[in-house]
Structure formats: structure tokens, C-alpha cells
Design an enzyme around this catalytic site. Structure first.
Site, PDB file in Angstrom:
ATOM      1  N   ASP A   1      20.246 -23.422   9.525  1.00  0.00           N
ATOM      2  CA  ASP A   1      20.498 -22.541  10.665  1.00  0.00           C
ATOM      3  C   ASP A   1      19.238 -21.816  11.129  1.00  0.00           C
ATOM      4  O   ASP A   1      18.210 -21.829  10.460  1.00  0.00           O
ATOM      5  CB  ASP A   1      21.620 -21.528  10.328  1.00  0.00           C
TER       6      ASP A   1
ATOM      7  N   ASN B   1      31.738 -13.070   3.249  1.00  0.00           N
ATOM      8  CA  ASN B   1      33.031 -13.443   3.849  1.00  0.00           C
ATOM      9  C   ASN B   1      33.295 -14.949   3.701  1.00  0.00           C
ATOM     10  O   ASN B   1      34.178 -15.492   4.348  1.00  0.00           O
ATOM     11  CB  ASN B   1      33.076 -13.045   5.334  1.00  0.00           C
TER      12      ASN B   1
ATOM     13  N   HIS C   1      31.132 -17.389   4.423  1.00  0.00           N
ATOM     14  CA  HIS C   1      30.460 -18.293   5.357  1.00  0.00           C
ATOM     15  C   HIS C   1      29.465 -19.189   4.638  1.00  0.00           C
ATOM     16  O   HIS C   1      28.890 -18.818   3.616  1.00  0.00           O
ATOM     17  CB  HIS C   1      29.829 -17.560   6.546  1.00  0.00           C
TER      18      HIS C   1
ATOM     19  N   GLU D   1      31.220 -19.002  10.356  1.00  0.00           N
ATOM     20  CA  GLU D   1      31.997 -17.813  10.031  1.00  0.00           C
ATOM     21  C   GLU D   1      33.478 -18.179   9.869  1.00  0.00           C
ATOM     22  O   GLU D   1      33.905 -19.266  10.277  1.00  0.00           O
ATOM     23  CB  GLU D   1      31.836 -16.781  11.165  1.00  0.00           C
TER      24      GLU D   1
HETATM   25  O1  F6P Z   1      21.603 -15.427   0.129  1.00  0.00           O
HETATM   26  P1  F6P Z   1      22.026 -14.275   0.975  1.00  0.00           P
HETATM   27  O2  F6P Z   1      20.854 -13.510   1.519  1.00  0.00           O
HETATM   28  O3  F6P Z   1      23.011 -13.409   0.275  1.00  0.00           O
HETATM   29  O4  F6P Z   1      22.754 -14.901   2.210  1.00  0.00           O
HETATM   30  C1  F6P Z   1      23.920 -15.643   2.068  1.00  0.00           C
HETATM   31  C2  F6P Z   1      24.124 -16.531   3.250  1.00  0.00           C
HETATM   32  O5  F6P Z   1      23.865 -15.834   4.418  1.00  0.00           O
HETATM   33  C3  F6P Z   1      23.000 -16.544   5.245  1.00  0.00           C
HETATM   34  O6  F6P Z   1      21.689 -16.082   5.032  1.00  0.00           O
HETATM   35  C4  F6P Z   1      23.374 -16.351   6.647  1.00  0.00           C
HETATM   36  O7  F6P Z   1      23.821 -15.053   6.794  1.00  0.00           O
HETATM   37  C5  F6P Z   1      23.137 -17.941   4.805  1.00  0.00           C
HETATM   38  O8  F6P Z   1      22.129 -18.770   5.248  1.00  0.00           O
HETATM   39  C6  F6P Z   1      23.211 -17.706   3.338  1.00  0.00           C
HETATM   40  O9  F6P Z   1      23.725 -18.797   2.717  1.00  0.00           O
END
Ligand code: F6P
Length: 250
Positions: free
Chosen positions: A67, A136, A138, A143
Site C-alpha cells: 500500500d 481493527n 485490517h 478496512e
Molecule cells: O505494524 P503496525 O505499525 O502496527 O501497523 C499495522 C498495519 O497497519 C498498516 O501500517 C496500515 O495502517 C499496515 O500496513 C500494517 O500491516
């Protein structure tokens, strides 16, 4: 679905890196699907250490990231392109022309989504997809409520996701409102998935995932029940709300 439980973040990162290194050694032309965020950063550090100490080469590897934010300059330190450069690409021998991310600055964003899907197809698909998980549930920026049949597309980020990612920005209002993400369909088409989770902030999501057993679009990570080769690597804190019996079942 296979579950590897680790003591802590360091062990999770080491185990994940070992799997990635094995993949590259077996298949030097591997296509790796990569994620950003705090979770995979330690894995990337372990890959860099291995590259420096043992010379594992990425010259023939290709990478596609999950992404990218829309509207951030690619050179902005918070763009996922900058993240990948700072946390991995600048320290290994992956040719710059082999590293792909969606372009969040494209003037025709819909066309960019099509182009990205086509790029993944031209590369022959993803051999090993690394995923983190949002609080959540995702995966990528898919989402809750995202259709499992979507390929690369534009998403409006939820308030919770923007809040969770605000720690990297000066203030919440600087966090972009939209992003381009590979869809769940892209993720399910990869040949193997590695889902990483660490820390108590992921405990509820992990309990929900491991209790789910059924794919449900209200909880994106549950799509992984539709995939034949998923390895979850999660530390103690992330698994704290999963019952022992359930853990043993994996
Ligand atoms: O590893 P983090 O910083 O907790 O993020 C969790 C998820 O959130 C994202 O950074 C997107 O919000 C994803 O790419 C990642 O898998």
C-alpha cells in the site's frame, strides 16, 4: 493455518526473517510482497544483518508493497516508499528497478490501481506476502467491510487507522485520508502468506482472528482462512487473549 508463538518482538522478527531468507535462497528470483509499519521493521533489520554478514543477495528478487498513502510526496519521510528505503531497500542489493509500490501521486489513481495489478501479474504473482495486522483487523489498508474480491483499489482510511498511524506524523490532521492498497484478492493470490503480530495492542485482533475460523468481510484478516498456506508469527503479548486450547489447535 500455522501458528508460531514467540517470546517477544525480537524473536518474531528473527523467525520471520529466517523464513524470508529461506525463500530467497530456494528461489533467488522470488517476488516478495512487503508491508510497512512498526511490525515488520525488525524483520527488515534482521534481513539487513543477514545480508551484511552472510551476503544473501536480492539482485534477482522483486518486491511489491501492499500500500501507499495518496497525496504524500514520495520523498515525504512518511510515504511508504521512504519507509521502505530507510528500513530495507537502501541497505541491501535489491536493484531500484525491482522495487514496486503503488504511486499515491499518480494523476489518474484508478489507472494506477489497474497498472499495479498488471505489474503484479507480469511479475508472475507474489511468492511470499508479508502482512501486519491493524487493531481493527485490517490487512494492507483493507478496512472492515472490504470485499474479499477486490484487487488494488483506493480506500478511505478509518478514523481508528489514522489515529493509530498518527504517531508517525506531527498531528492527526497530517495523516492522509486515503490510500491505495492491494485488495484482499491480491493477498489471497500470493503463494504463501506470513502474518506478523506483536504487542498487546494487537491482542484483541489476534483473539478475534484465531477464534474466527470463518472468513467474514467485517474482519478483513479472517480472509486468510481462504488461503492454503498461511503462517502466523505472533509474540506472547499479541496472543495474550487467545485461550491455550485454541493456541494448541493451530
Ligand atoms: O505494524 P503496525 O505499525 O502496527 O501497523 C499495522 C498495519 O497497519 C498498516 O501500517 C496500515 O495502517 C499496515 O500496513 C500494517 O500491516
Amino acid at each position: 493455518m500455522e501458528l508460531i508463538q514467540t517470546q517477544d518482538y525480537a524473536e518474531m522478527s528473527r523467525v520471520a526473517a529466517e523464513i524470508l531468507i529461506k525463500e530467497i535462497k530456494t528461489n533467488p528470483q522470488a517476488v516478495l510482497g512487503l508491508a510497512t509499519g512498526s511490525t515488520p521493521a525488525g524483520t527488515y533489520e534482521a534481513l539487513i544483518r543477514d545480508h551484511e554478514q552472510h551476503g544473501t543477495s536480492y539482485k534477482q528478487v522483486h518486491t511489491v508493497n501492499l500500500d501507499e498513502y495518496i497525496g504524500l510526496d514520495q520523498s515525504d519521510p512518511n510515504s511508504y516508499k521512504s519507509f521502505m528505503k530507510a528500513h530495507l531497500f537502501n541497505a541491501i542489493d535489491l536493484p531500484e528497478t525491482h522495487a514496486f509500490l503503488p504511486n499515491g501521486e499518480a494523476t489518474d489513481i484508478q489507472e494506477e490501481c489497474r497498472r499495479y495489478d498488471e505489474k503484479i501479474r507480469q511479475l508472475g504473482g507474489v511468492d511470499l506476502q508479508v502482512l501486519g495486522i491493524g487493531q481493527n483487523g485490517h490487512i494492507g489498508f483493507n478496512e472492515p467491510g472490504s470485499s474479499f474480491s477486490m484487487t488494488t483499489h483506493v480506500v478511505e482510511l478509518t478514523h481508528n487507522t489514522r489515529k493509530a498511524n498518527a504517531r508517525f506524523f506531527k498531528q492527526l490532521k497530517d495523516v492522509p485520508t486515503h490510500a491505495i492498497t492491494m485488495g484482499i484478492k491480491n493477498i489471497l493470490e500470493s503463494r504463501r502468506v506470513l502474518l506478523l503480530a506483536s504487542g498487546s495492542s494487537k491482542a484483541e485482533a489476534m483473539a478475534r482472528l484465531l477464534n474466527a475460523e470463518q472468513p467474514d468481510e467485517a474482519f478483513p484478516a479472517s480472509a486468510l482462512y481462504l488461503h492454503p498456506h498461511v503462517t502466523i508469527i505472533a509474540d506472547k503479548e499479541a496472543l495474550a487473549l487467545v485461550e491455550d486450547q485454541k493456541r494448541r489447535a493451530f
